[in-house]
Motif scaffolding. Structure first.
Motif, PDB file in Angstrom:
ATOM      1  N   ASN A 210      41.360  77.296  66.923  1.00 27.82           N
ATOM      2  CA  ASN A 210      42.009  76.519  67.968  1.00 27.82           C
ATOM      3  C   ASN A 210      40.974  75.808  68.830  1.00 27.82           C
ATOM      4  OD1 ASN A 210      44.854  77.953  67.728  1.00 27.82           O
ATOM      5  ND2 ASN A 210      43.312  79.573  67.823  1.00 27.82           N
ATOM      6  N   ARG A 211      41.218  74.552  69.102  1.00 27.91           N
ATOM      7  CA  ARG A 211      40.404  73.810  70.075  1.00 27.91           C
ATOM      8  C   ARG A 211      41.324  73.322  71.179  1.00 27.91           C
ATOM      9  NH1 ARG A 211      38.178  68.987  68.261  1.00 27.91           N
ATOM     10  NH2 ARG A 211      39.624  68.963  66.493  1.00 27.91           N
ATOM     11  N   PHE A 212      40.937  73.612  72.426  1.00 31.31           N
ATOM     12  CA  PHE A 212      41.711  73.204  73.590  1.00 31.31           C
ATOM     13  C   PHE A 212      40.933  72.138  74.352  1.00 31.31           C
ATOM     14  CE2 PHE A 212      42.654  77.612  72.590  1.00 31.31           C
ATOM     15  CZ  PHE A 212      44.040  77.589  72.490  1.00 31.31           C
ATOM     16  N   LEU A 213      41.533  70.963  74.516  1.00 25.03           N
ATOM     17  CA  LEU A 213      40.856  69.828  75.132  1.00 25.03           C
ATOM     18  C   LEU A 213      41.547  69.418  76.430  1.00 25.03           C
ATOM     19  CD1 LEU A 213      40.321  69.683  71.962  1.00 25.03           C
ATOM     20  CD2 LEU A 213      39.876  67.262  72.320  1.00 25.03           C
TER      21      LEU A 213
ATOM     22  N   THR B 126      43.644  89.927  66.689  1.00 20.50           N
ATOM     23  CA  THR B 126      42.353  90.039  67.362  1.00 20.50           C
ATOM     24  C   THR B 126      41.727  88.651  67.360  1.00 20.50           C
ATOM     25  OG1 THR B 126      40.235  91.225  67.443  1.00 20.50           O
ATOM     26  CG2 THR B 126      41.091  90.677  65.252  1.00 20.50           C
ATOM     27  N   SER B 127      41.051  88.296  68.435  1.00 16.80           N
ATOM     28  CA  SER B 127      40.555  86.932  68.554  1.00 16.80           C
ATOM     29  C   SER B 127      39.264  86.862  69.346  1.00 16.80           C
ATOM     30  CB  SER B 127      41.613  86.039  69.230  1.00 16.80           C
ATOM     31  OG  SER B 127      41.894  86.513  70.540  1.00 16.80           O
ATOM     32  N   VAL B 128      38.564  85.738  69.178  1.00 16.76           N
ATOM     33  CA  VAL B 128      37.339  85.462  69.924  1.00 16.76           C
ATOM     34  C   VAL B 128      37.462  84.069  70.536  1.00 16.76           C
ATOM     35  CG1 VAL B 128      34.848  85.116  69.807  1.00 16.76           C
ATOM     36  CG2 VAL B 128      35.919  86.905  68.420  1.00 16.76           C
ATOM     37  N   SER B 129      37.223  83.976  71.829  1.00 17.85           N
ATOM     38  CA  SER B 129      37.221  82.696  72.525  1.00 17.85           C
ATOM     39  C   SER B 129      35.791  82.331  72.900  1.00 17.85           C
ATOM     40  CB  SER B 129      38.070  82.768  73.801  1.00 17.85           C
ATOM     41  OG  SER B 129      39.421  82.985  73.502  1.00 17.85           O
ATOM     42  N   TRP B 130      35.460  81.061  72.745  1.00 24.43           N
ATOM     43  CA  TRP B 130      34.120  80.571  73.043  1.00 24.43           C
ATOM     44  C   TRP B 130      34.180  79.492  74.125  1.00 24.43           C
ATOM     45  CZ3 TRP B 130      29.732  82.512  70.625  1.00 24.43           C
ATOM     46  CH2 TRP B 130      29.936  83.285  69.470  1.00 24.43           C
ATOM     47  N   PHE B 131      33.224  79.553  75.070  1.00 25.22           N
ATOM     48  CA  PHE B 131      33.099  78.564  76.147  1.00 25.22           C
ATOM     49  C   PHE B 131      31.627  78.203  76.323  1.00 25.22           C
ATOM     50  CE2 PHE B 131      36.592  81.423  76.991  1.00 25.22           C
ATOM     51  CZ  PHE B 131      37.647  80.604  77.379  1.00 25.22           C
ATOM     52  N   THR B 132      31.366  77.027  76.839  1.00 26.45           N
ATOM     53  CA  THR B 132      29.983  76.648  77.108  1.00 26.45           C
ATOM     54  C   THR B 132      29.446  77.459  78.282  1.00 26.45           C
ATOM     55  OG1 THR B 132      30.568  74.907  78.690  1.00 26.45           O
ATOM     56  CG2 THR B 132      30.451  74.288  76.344  1.00 26.45           C
TER      57      THR B 132
ATOM     58  N   LEU C  49      32.198  72.979  70.297  1.00 24.73           N
ATOM     59  CA  LEU C  49      32.004  72.853  71.745  1.00 24.73           C
ATOM     60  C   LEU C  49      31.165  71.643  72.124  1.00 24.73           C
ATOM     61  CD1 LEU C  49      31.330  76.581  72.763  1.00 24.73           C
ATOM     62  CD2 LEU C  49      33.454  75.278  73.045  1.00 24.73           C
ATOM     63  N   GLY C  50      30.532  71.016  71.125  1.00 28.04           N
ATOM     64  CA  GLY C  50      29.695  69.857  71.405  1.00 28.04           C
ATOM     65  C   GLY C  50      28.362  70.211  72.030  1.00 28.04           C
ATOM     66  N   ILE C  51      27.779  71.354  71.588  1.00 30.42           N
ATOM     67  CA  ILE C  51      26.467  71.765  72.086  1.00 30.42           C
ATOM     68  C   ILE C  51      25.539  72.001  70.895  1.00 30.42           C
ATOM     69  CG2 ILE C  51      27.423  72.823  74.174  1.00 30.42           C
ATOM     70  CD1 ILE C  51      27.240  75.544  72.825  1.00 30.42           C
ATOM     71  N   GLU C  52      24.271  72.246  71.183  1.00 26.96           N
ATOM     72  CA  GLU C  52      23.306  72.505  70.120  1.00 26.96           C
ATOM     73  C   GLU C  52      23.510  73.899  69.534  1.00 26.96           C
ATOM     74  OE1 GLU C  52      20.949  70.546  68.835  1.00 26.96           O
ATOM     75  OE2 GLU C  52      21.513  68.850  70.110  1.00 26.96           O
ATOM     76  N   ALA C  53      23.349  74.021  68.233  1.00 26.41           N
ATOM     77  CA  ALA C  53      23.418  75.338  67.590  1.00 26.41           C
ATOM     78  C   ALA C  53      22.348  76.238  68.196  1.00 26.41           C
ATOM     79  CB  ALA C  53      23.225  75.215  66.085  1.00 26.41           C
ATOM     80  N   GLY C  54      22.711  77.452  68.534  1.00 28.38           N
ATOM     81  CA  GLY C  54      21.774  78.387  69.144  1.00 28.38           C
ATOM     82  C   GLY C  54      21.762  78.336  70.652  1.00 28.38           C
ATOM     83  N   ALA C  55      22.401  77.329  71.248  1.00 26.74           N
ATOM     84  CA  ALA C  55      22.490  77.255  72.706  1.00 26.74           C
ATOM     85  C   ALA C  55      23.377  78.386  73.212  1.00 26.74           C
ATOM     86  CB  ALA C  55      23.048  75.903  73.137  1.00 26.74           C
ATOM     87  N   PRO C  56      23.133  78.878  74.427  1.00 29.45           N
ATOM     88  CA  PRO C  56      23.954  79.984  74.928  1.00 29.45           C
ATOM     89  C   PRO C  56      25.407  79.573  75.118  1.00 29.45           C
ATOM     90  CG  PRO C  56      22.539  79.104  76.661  1.00 29.45           C
ATOM     91  CD  PRO C  56      22.082  78.482  75.385  1.00 29.45           C
ATOM     92  N   ALA C  57      26.326  80.455  74.727  1.00 31.26           N
ATOM     93  CA  ALA C  57      27.759  80.208  74.873  1.00 31.26           C
ATOM     94  C   ALA C  57      28.450  81.535  75.162  1.00 31.26           C
ATOM     95  CB  ALA C  57      28.339  79.574  73.613  1.00 31.26           C
ATOM     96  N   VAL C  58      29.555  81.459  75.844  1.00 33.98           N
ATOM     97  CA  VAL C  58      30.335  82.658  76.152  1.00 33.98           C
ATOM     98  C   VAL C  58      31.140  83.068  74.929  1.00 33.98           C
ATOM     99  CG1 VAL C  58      32.167  83.644  77.578  1.00 33.98           C
ATOM    100  CG2 VAL C  58      30.542  82.024  78.581  1.00 33.98           C
ATOM    101  N   ARG C  59      31.007  84.328  74.550  1.00 39.49           N
ATOM    102  CA  ARG C  59      31.830  84.896  73.464  1.00 39.49           C
ATOM    103  C   ARG C  59      32.710  85.981  74.080  1.00 39.49           C
ATOM    104  NH1 ARG C  59      32.211  89.121  69.761  1.00 39.49           N
ATOM    105  NH2 ARG C  59      32.781  88.496  67.613  1.00 39.49           N
TER     106      ARG C  59
ATOM    107  N   VAL D  54      30.674  77.001  65.909  1.00 37.78           N
ATOM    108  CA  VAL D  54      31.088  77.068  67.309  1.00 37.78           C
ATOM    109  C   VAL D  54      30.411  75.953  68.108  1.00 37.78           C
ATOM    110  CG1 VAL D  54      30.987  78.448  69.418  1.00 37.78           C
ATOM    111  CG2 VAL D  54      31.525  79.545  67.228  1.00 37.78           C
ATOM    112  N   ALA D  55      29.127  75.747  67.867  1.00 34.09           N
ATOM    113  CA  ALA D  55      28.383  74.703  68.571  1.00 34.09           C
ATOM    114  C   ALA D  55      28.995  73.328  68.284  1.00 34.09           C
ATOM    115  CB  ALA D  55      26.918  74.730  68.158  1.00 34.09           C
ATOM    116  N   ASP D  56      29.346  73.081  67.029  1.00 26.78           N
ATOM    117  CA  ASP D  56      29.965  71.803  66.673  1.00 26.78           C
ATOM    118  C   ASP D  56      31.280  71.615  67.427  1.00 26.78           C
ATOM    119  OD1 ASP D  56      27.937  71.131  64.966  1.00 26.78           O
ATOM    120  OD2 ASP D  56      28.987  71.756  63.141  1.00 26.78           O
TER     121      ASP D  56
END
Length: 249
Positions: free
Chosen positions: A217-220, A146-152, A121-131, A117-119
């Protein structure tokens, strides 16, 4: 290298139009679709072109022949609206799901981002992210995905409803666009067959290790910023449609 863009053949344009009406819910399961003669008149095309458009929809499993009626929609239980489909739908129709379909938000929290997920979103692994986890149901209350969306975490500060389990009326993508100015300009999708995990099986009402369709899915936005990374699992036998254009170079 620049390329010349050519419009789709007439029969493809007609098939896409009817497909869009089905995906948007304007044509529902069992509804009649225009006959070849009606398409010929409405679109001012040859009978062969109209027939080819219907044959394309039939090959895609979107319509079937019904004695005494003609061609009717067969979408019930066979279509799966992916995350990408929902983004397209909200911009095309103002609606997130087909009529009767709905989603339940199971959780919305800030957690350490796993490496994948970090890769994305372009953030550090372990950094806080919205699940943000959801399960989608048909009008008959049958789960289909069923799905999971991730945001910085930055998006969470600007769009606080991402951390609430209440339904976002205008859809997540539209809400994020309104709050942050980041609009989805490109979508990258990966699909694979897989086996349902215990959690996924519980959400979908199937046995653990049942066959499922997995998607990433990645949305840019237009600048290449990843707005959302998503992972989803859908039941087998639910078709996802994509359109491809072959261009001569």
């Amino acid at each position: 290298m620049p390329t010349i863009e050519r419009p789709d053949p007439p029969y493809v344009q007609i098939a896409k139009h009817i497909q869009g009406e089905i995906l948007a819910g304007h044509l529902k399961d069992g509804d009649p679709v225009p006959s070849a003669r009606k398409i010929m008149s409405t679109w001012n095309v040859a009978m062969a072109t109209a027939a080819k458009a219907l044959a394309t929809l039939r090959a895609d499993g979107l319509i079937r022949s019904k004695p005494g009626v003609g061609s009717v929609v067969q979408s019930k239980g066979s279509l799966h609206h992916s995350a990408r489909d929902r983004v397209v739908s909200i911009h095309r129709t103002g609606k997130i799901y087909p009529p009767g379909h709905y989603a339940k938000i199971r959780s919305a929290e800030l957690v350490p981002a796993p490496e994948m997920v970090a890769d994305a979103l372009g953030i550090e692994a372990g950094a806080p992210a919205v699940r943000r986890q959801r399960t989608t149901f048909t009008a008959e209350d049958t789960p289909v995905s069923t799905s999971v969306s991730w945001f910085t975490s930055e998006f969470a500060r600007q769009a606080p409803l991402l951390l609430e389990t209440g339904r976002i009326v205008q859809g997540t993508a539209k809400y994020v666009e309104e709050r942050t100015g980041h609009a989805v300009a490109a979508t990258y999708v990966q699909h694979a067959a897989g086996l349902a995990s215990e959690e996924e099986a519980g959400e979908l009402g199937i046995d653990v290790s049942s066959a499922v369709l997995m998607s990433r899915n990645r949305f840019l936005d237009a600048e290449g910023v990843v707005i959302e990374y998503g992972e989803s699992t859908a039941l087998p036998g639910h078709w996802v449609f994509y359109e491809y254009t072959n261009e001569e170079r």
